[in-house]
Enzyme design. Structure first.
Site: not given
Length: 590
Positions: A58, A293, A303
């Site tokens: 994104e 992850r 982020k």
């Protein structure tokens, strides 16, 4: 640096791909040459890509070290198995997305050495390219009774969703006639309804033990300008709706996600099955596979939290060398090869774990050690005066550019009467085991000659301001007399009259604690006040020609890079990439 020809390490995802290909699962797939519905792909040729993967960021921030793991996993898997990896921006949230982030992501992927285009295919896509496709899928789900427009408020939707131990309650609008929901959905697109007044939801199971299956939201109203489509739309698809459909449009075979999306997989499969039944897609459908992850100590990989550091000016920007964004690591002096080596070493697993920051730092040392040219730098200067050296005499010394690579040649630098040495290379009253300079002791000037300390001077504050020594002229390195002197100390130096004075930034880890945001803690409370120390240093004169982005090993001090932003011709600024050894007690330097 790792051998590029070495066989890739095995992992469970590679095993899945091998099994799929061995069973001929994708042998009948066709490709229209661009994303589209099944009716378009059926008219295309057999898909030339044996598999298709995608990296789907994104564009709401700069990519970080965690994204690097996903980038390498997706692109390398496609390369290894004769497939294609797509770069697709999941840009369905206009309030947080900007062109700056789009550009930063593309730059990072390209710098890491991954490509999405060649002469035969270009696989750069945006979810916003599919808004009409997504809208058509949503209308079909409404028409088939699989979705409805809910007119509850956001608080009511939340209250009726239930908990992990109690089922949800049906919306009073759940049994709306498909025709009425379709009319309302089209009015939503036309801008008739205000934000928060209508919501398109899938009709699945409000009693499901998986909360993601309790009539999840598919579309919401949002009057916000999109960075690509402007104000063409005022309804935007939710990620869980747009993601599987985008995968299917692009013929993705293996949709690799991190573990937090494991509970979303039933919805991913449900949506694609419903749309397959409606003729939008053919078998085989994309399959979602989850992997652990990257949790890296002494940093954060959210982020949102990284952006907070930027917004509050706690760092110098997304490319601050203390940040573990790809841009920050690049400016710090990390190489694509070192990040790839790090990702290879940590591997791909099914269970979450923490990786010590020292593993990343060691990967950089291991990559740079065999290829970084050497140079001399004095970071904490103390004047050394060779009293028996003629005032105007300048001679040349030389040293290998790299001690194990003679093909890299030699570097030449001057020696004169006054030199800079490291302050901690002198002791007025030496401790036990100190073999460097102190009154009466002899040391070798590295690549130069042996000197004997004859005295020192102090300033008005009682601090040593200069060391006085005499040179033993027949001890010059590389001459027969050099072997006649057995000294234990060997110190670095640069000629005071010729050295380059430069700004050097000694970077360290941004956070002082291994898990700065553990348990929901505010990571800002764990910031390391010593993460950046700026000094004026004296460097080997050849470094005056340093080009931005060039790396060196400053002998004794570590690996440094000429800053990509602040360096100027003839006036480079240097960042310490990593010290020669790990001082944090993590992975040990080799």
């Amino acid at each position: 640096m790792s051998d590029a020809t070495a066989a890739p390490a095995s992992n469970f995802i590679r095993s899945v791909v091998e099994a799929d290909l061995g069973a001929g699962r994708y042998a009948t797939r066709r490709w229209a040459g661009r994303p589209g519905f099944a009716i378009e792909h059926r008219q295309g040729l057999p898909d030339p890509a044996r598999i298709r993967t995608r990296f789907p960021p994104e564009p709401n921030g700069y990519p970080h070290i965690g994204h690097a793991k996903s980038i390498f996993l997706n692109f390398e898997l496609a390369r290894e198995f004769g497939g294609r990896c797509h770069l697709r921006y999941d840009d369905t949230n206009p309030s947080k997305e900007e062109q700056e982030y789009v550009d930063a992501i593309a730059d990072a992927v390209r710098w890491l050495g991954c490509v999405w285009s060649d002469d035969s295919e270009s696989n750069l896509y945006f979810a916003s390219d599919y808004f009409e496709h997504l809208y058509a899928c949503a209308q079909s789900l409404i028409e088939s009774g699989c979705a409805y427009v809910d007119s509850q408020s956001a608080d009511e939707v939340r209250a009726n969703r239930g908990t992990l131990t109690s089922p949800g309650r049906d919306s009073p609008f759940r049994d709306r006639a498909p025709g009425e929901s379709l009319r309302l959905f089209r009015e939503m697109r036309s801008g008739v309804h205000a934000e928060g007044t209508q919501l398109l939801r899938a009709k699945i199971d409000m009693a499901s033990p998986n909360l993601n299956m309790r009539d999840p939201a598919l579309y919401r109203i949002r009057f916000a300008e999109h960075h690509r489509t402007g104000n063409d739309w005022c309804i935007y698809p939710m990620y869980d709706f747009a993601h599987p459909i985008s995968d299917a449009l692009e013929n993705i075979t293996h949709s690799l996600c991190t573990l937090e999306f494991e509970d979303h997989r039933p919805l991913y499969d449900w949506l694609l099955e419903r749309l397959r039944e409606r003729g939008f897609f053919d078998q085989p459908l994309p399959q979602q596979i989850e992997f652990a992850r990257l949790n890296l100590s002494y940093t954060i990989t959210s982020k949102r939290k990284l952006q907070e550091l930027v917004t509050l000016s706690l760092v110098g920007g997304w490319d601050d060398p203390r940040m573990t964004t790809i841009a920050g690591l690049r400016r710090r002096g990390f190489t694509p090869e070192s990040i790839r080596l790090f990702c290879e070493r940590i591997g791909v697993a099914k269970a979450d774990s923490w990786i010590d920051m020292g593993v990343l730092e060691q990967a950089l040392r291991d990559d740079l050690e065999p290829k970084a040219p050497r140079a001399t730098a004095v970071l904490d200067p103390l004047k050394l005066v060779i009293e028996n050296w003629p005032q105007d005499q300048v001679e040349e010394c030389s040293a290998p550019v790299h001690p194990q690579r003679p093909e890299m040649g030699r570097r030449v630098f001057p020696i004169s009467r006054e030199l800079w040495i490291e302050r901690d290379d002198f002791a007025e009253q030496p401790p036990k085991g100190f073999f460097r300079l102190f009154p009466g002791n002899m040391v070798r000037l590295r690549h130069g000659m042996v000197i004997r300390c004859t005295g020192f001077e102090k300033d008005a504050n009682g601090r040593v301001s200069a060391v006085i020594a005499e040179a033993l002229p027949d001890s010059r390195s590389g001459t027969p007399g050099a072997d006649a002197y057995k000294v234990k100390g060997n110190i670095h130096w640069v000629s005071a009259a010729h050295a380059l004075e430069a700004e050097v930034r000694l970077y360290d880890r941004l956070f002082a604690e291994a898990m700065p945001d553990a348990g929901g803690r505010d990571a800002k409370l764990a910031l390391n006040p010593q993460s950046c120390h700026v000094i004026r240093a004296w460097l080997e004169p050849s470094l005056r020609l340093a080009q931005a982005g060039q790396c060196w090993q400053f002998e004794r001090h570590g690996y440094f890079v000429a800053d990509r932003v602040d360096s100027r011709p003839g006036a480079p600024v240097f960042n310490r990439s990593v010290a020669l050894r790990d001082s944090w007690g993590g992975a040990k330097a080799r």
